[in-house]
Design a protein around this motif. Structure first.
Motif, PDB file in Angstrom:
ATOM      1  N   SER A 159       0.830  -1.355   0.073  1.00 37.18           N
ATOM      2  CA  SER A 159       0.002  -0.031  -0.089  1.00 37.18           C
ATOM      3  C   SER A 159       0.927   1.212   0.153  1.00 37.18           C
ATOM      4  CB  SER A 159      -0.800   0.096   1.311  1.00 37.18           C
ATOM      5  OG  SER A 159      -1.796  -1.123   1.160  1.00 37.18           O
ATOM      6  N   LEU A 160       2.037   1.183   0.660  1.00 42.38           N
ATOM      7  CA  LEU A 160       2.879   2.291   0.702  1.00 42.38           C
ATOM      8  C   LEU A 160       3.505   2.593  -0.499  1.00 42.38           C
ATOM      9  CD1 LEU A 160       4.261   4.607   2.393  1.00 42.38           C
ATOM     10  CD2 LEU A 160       6.186   2.938   2.953  1.00 42.38           C
ATOM     11  N   LEU A 161       3.854   1.603  -1.094  1.00 41.85           N
ATOM     12  CA  LEU A 161       4.290   1.906  -2.708  1.00 41.85           C
ATOM     13  C   LEU A 161       3.326   2.250  -3.666  1.00 41.85           C
ATOM     14  CD1 LEU A 161       6.468  -1.346  -3.309  1.00 41.85           C
ATOM     15  CD2 LEU A 161       7.484   1.011  -3.369  1.00 41.85           C
ATOM     16  N   ALA A 162       2.100   1.697  -3.631  1.00 45.09           N
ATOM     17  CA  ALA A 162       0.901   2.202  -4.565  1.00 45.09           C
ATOM     18  C   ALA A 162       0.612   3.446  -4.248  1.00 45.09           C
ATOM     19  CB  ALA A 162      -0.259   1.279  -4.407  1.00 45.09           C
ATOM     20  N   LYS A 167       0.850   9.050  -9.880  1.00 38.35           N
ATOM     21  CA  LYS A 167      -0.407   8.764 -10.633  1.00 38.35           C
ATOM     22  C   LYS A 167      -0.329   7.996 -12.081  1.00 38.35           C
ATOM     23  CE  LYS A 167      -3.334  12.191  -8.263  1.00 38.35           C
ATOM     24  NZ  LYS A 167      -4.383  13.378  -8.584  1.00 38.35           N
ATOM     25  N   ASP A 168       0.919   8.263 -12.717  1.00 39.21           N
ATOM     26  CA  ASP A 168       1.005   7.648 -13.905  1.00 39.21           C
ATOM     27  C   ASP A 168       1.803   6.513 -13.935  1.00 39.21           C
ATOM     28  OD1 ASP A 168       3.399   8.906 -13.360  1.00 39.21           O
ATOM     29  OD2 ASP A 168       3.711   9.611 -15.463  1.00 39.21           O
ATOM     30  N   ARG A 169       2.139   5.907 -12.667  1.00 40.00           N
ATOM     31  CA  ARG A 169       3.001   4.808 -12.624  1.00 40.00           C
ATOM     32  C   ARG A 169       2.375   3.952 -11.188  1.00 40.00           C
ATOM     33  NH1 ARG A 169       8.141   5.016 -14.110  1.00 40.00           N
ATOM     34  NH2 ARG A 169       7.954   2.695 -14.078  1.00 40.00           N
ATOM     35  N   ARG A 170       1.039   3.993 -10.996  1.00 42.44           N
ATOM     36  CA  ARG A 170       0.591   3.412  -9.902  1.00 42.44           C
ATOM     37  C   ARG A 170       0.345   1.790 -10.416  1.00 42.44           C
ATOM     38  NH1 ARG A 170      -3.979   7.560  -7.277  1.00 42.44           N
ATOM     39  NH2 ARG A 170      -2.275   9.086  -6.244  1.00 42.44           N
ATOM     40  N   GLY A 316       1.722  -4.177 -15.141  1.00 41.68           N
ATOM     41  CA  GLY A 316       2.018  -2.951 -14.377  1.00 41.68           C
ATOM     42  C   GLY A 316       2.347  -1.781 -15.704  1.00 41.68           C
ATOM     43  N   TRP A 317       3.089  -2.269 -16.680  1.00 37.44           N
ATOM     44  CA  TRP A 317       3.125  -1.128 -17.712  1.00 37.44           C
ATOM     45  C   TRP A 317       1.833  -0.962 -18.479  1.00 37.44           C
ATOM     46  CZ3 TRP A 317       2.232  -1.656 -23.011  1.00 37.44           C
ATOM     47  CH2 TRP A 317       2.889  -0.761 -23.876  1.00 37.44           C
ATOM     48  N   LEU A 318       1.071  -2.033 -18.734  1.00 38.87           N
ATOM     49  CA  LEU A 318      -0.263  -1.627 -19.441  1.00 38.87           C
ATOM     50  C   LEU A 318      -1.132  -1.015 -18.829  1.00 38.87           C
ATOM     51  CD1 LEU A 318      -1.451  -2.543 -22.148  1.00 38.87           C
ATOM     52  CD2 LEU A 318      -2.330  -4.612 -20.932  1.00 38.87           C
ATOM     53  N   ALA A 319      -1.272  -1.300 -17.297  1.00 34.60           N
ATOM     54  CA  ALA A 319      -2.320  -0.600 -16.526  1.00 34.60           C
ATOM     55  C   ALA A 319      -1.940   0.970 -16.394  1.00 34.60           C
ATOM     56  CB  ALA A 319      -2.115  -1.325 -15.123  1.00 34.60           C
ATOM     57  N   ASP A 320      -0.852   1.297 -16.586  1.00 32.40           N
ATOM     58  CA  ASP A 320      -0.554   2.803 -16.520  1.00 32.40           C
ATOM     59  C   ASP A 320      -1.059   3.357 -17.837  1.00 32.40           C
ATOM     60  OD1 ASP A 320       0.390   2.565 -13.882  1.00 32.40           O
ATOM     61  OD2 ASP A 320       2.530   2.119 -14.569  1.00 32.40           O
TER      62      ASP A 320
END
Length: 444
Positions: A159-162, A167-170, A316-320
């Motif tokens: 959670s701390l990381l996310a 915002k564009d790398r969550r 992760g890349w795609l979700a951003d």
């Protein structure tokens, strides 16, 4: 794993966004160290559970249930397998109370000690031939101990990381913790594959299978120190306090925001339904109903887990770029479509089995990479820490905990179409939860 994670974090501008501490001290924790801590912690937990899951197929039916058929013995082992997922929310509730009173470090130490001790204790388990029903009762107690320990191991690092990510790398940062699943599986399956292929059947069933359970305790010790260095640091604690990532009573969370807990659990259900249907269940089905060797199945699954790790990073890349919820919904549709091919693939011999295993791992990586905390923004800040843990607990319980038991039991009785229905139901639940969440956001 450290260098790529650190490079990715540094390149994203994350360090300036997190500001874990204003001035450098010996207690400062870098973003790269948090990422490594997350991966080590999750890998150790998944290793423990995969070791048990694989042993449910290869060892426990004969060790604990020699008086039953192979099918019934495996089903009994899978029933014990599910107990940890029932105990996990209880472990979360207890650990939150421990943390509120004695702190995060004490809670994490107790939780990982229980998880590691329960797993290592299984290495000393006597057989039914030696101890009778006492051996079965001992296994049940140890498995419940695993679940309680895992429920208490939530440290808030993902959670701390996310939450601290740009915002564009969550999407990228949210997938970091999920890498622990394929890493843990590769380690567990690799150990079992080596032992199974290099020992005689008698040697493996007598003592060889016990070695991975000893290794699990050692891995947990490493993970404990890696995570304690983070959670007891002043800068880490201050950042958690700033983001209100603090424990709250489970009863209070359920009373105030129980709907969000359920919504978060159902939103991830397609991924969790596929989780053990790609790992534990096919090993049992192929072992009993196919001529493919156990060693070959484990080797294919190891390759599949590596592909899943790549797919998780790609998610992760795609979700951003397309959005985490859009990706999760799209993967739910693909998992639903894949469910229709499951009976044909698992009934088509070695080639079909291998295609099923590799495809399911890739789909699992793409979906599971973003399954954690996709809708946790619904929680009020003060409930997010505990709410995210409870949502994950319920997703594991409803989606994955009983999957091997239900899939094998129904498939043996009614055919592999039962697996299709199980996967399809998970996909439908995910799509429904995402739709409800979208409607809630529009009203707000």
């Amino acid at each position: 794993m450290y260098q790529p994670a650190s490079a990715a974090l540094a390149g994203s501008g994350y360090e300036s966004s997190v500001s874990l501490a204003g001035a450098h001290t010996d207690e400062d924790v870098t973003p790269g160290e948090i990422a490594v801590g997350v991966i080590i912690g999750r890998s150790s937990e998944y290793f423990d559970f995969f070791v048990f899951g694989i042993a449910c197929v290869l060892v426990f039916p004969g060790l604990l249930f020699p008086f039953l058929s192979r099918l019934d013995g495996t089903l009994m082992a899978f029933a014990i397998f599910s107990l940890a997922f029932v105990a996990r929310p209880v472990g979360t509730a207890i650990s939150m109370a421990v943390q509120r009173r004695w702190g995060r470090g004490t809670k994490l130490t107790l939780a990982l000690f229980m998880l590691g001790a329960s797993t290592a204790g299984m290495a000393f388990l006597p057989s039914y031939a030696t101890a009778g029903t006492t051996a079965i009762v001992a296994m049940i107690i140890l498995r419940i101990g695993q679940g309680l320990g895992l429920g208490g191991s939530w440290d808030g690092l993902p959670s701390l990381l996310a939450m601290s990510a740009p915002k564009d790398r969550r999407g990228w940062f949210s997938m970091v913790g999920q890498l622990g699943a394929p890493i843990g599986f590769v380690l567990a399956a690799g150990l079992f594959a080596y032992l199974h292929s290099n020992l005689t059947s008698a040697e493996f069933l007598s003592f060889g299978w016990r070695y991975p359970f000893f290794v699990a305790f050692a891995i947990n010790v490493v993970a404990l120190f890696a995570r304690l260095r983070l959670v007891v640091g002043q800068s880490y604690a201050e950042r958690l306090q700033e983001l209100e990532l603090q424990p709250v009573s489970v009863t209070k969370v359920m009373r105030e925001e129980g709907g969000n807990v359920l919504l978060g659990a159902f939103a991830a259900l397609a991924s969790f339904a596929l989780f053990h249907l790609a790992t534990v269940f096919p090993l049992s089905w192929i072992a009993m109903y196919s001529e493919q060797s156990i060693g070959d199945v484990l080797e294919v699954q190891i390759i599949g887990a590596m592909l899943a790790a790549i797919a998780i990073m790609f998610s992760g890349w795609l979700a951003d770029r397309v959005g985490r919820r859009i990706l999760l919904g799209t993967m739910a549709v693909l998992i639903g479509l894949f469910s229709f091919a499951t009976p044909w693939l698992l009934g088509a011999g070695t080639v079909g089995n291998n295609i099923f295993l590799l495809t399911s791992f890739i789909l699992l990586g793409l979906s599971y990479g973003q399954a954690s905390g996709t809708v946790t923004s619904n929680f009020s800040p003060r409930f997010r820490y505990t709410g995210a843990a409870l949502s994950a607990d319920l997703a594991w319980l409803m989606g994955a905990g009983f999957a091997p038991l239900v899939a094998l039991g129904l498939s043996a009785r009614f055919g592999l179409g039962a697996v299709s229905l199980y996967l399809l139901s998970g996909a439908i639940c995910t799509l429904a939860a995402l739709r409800i969440n979208r409607l809630i956001e529009r009203k707000e």
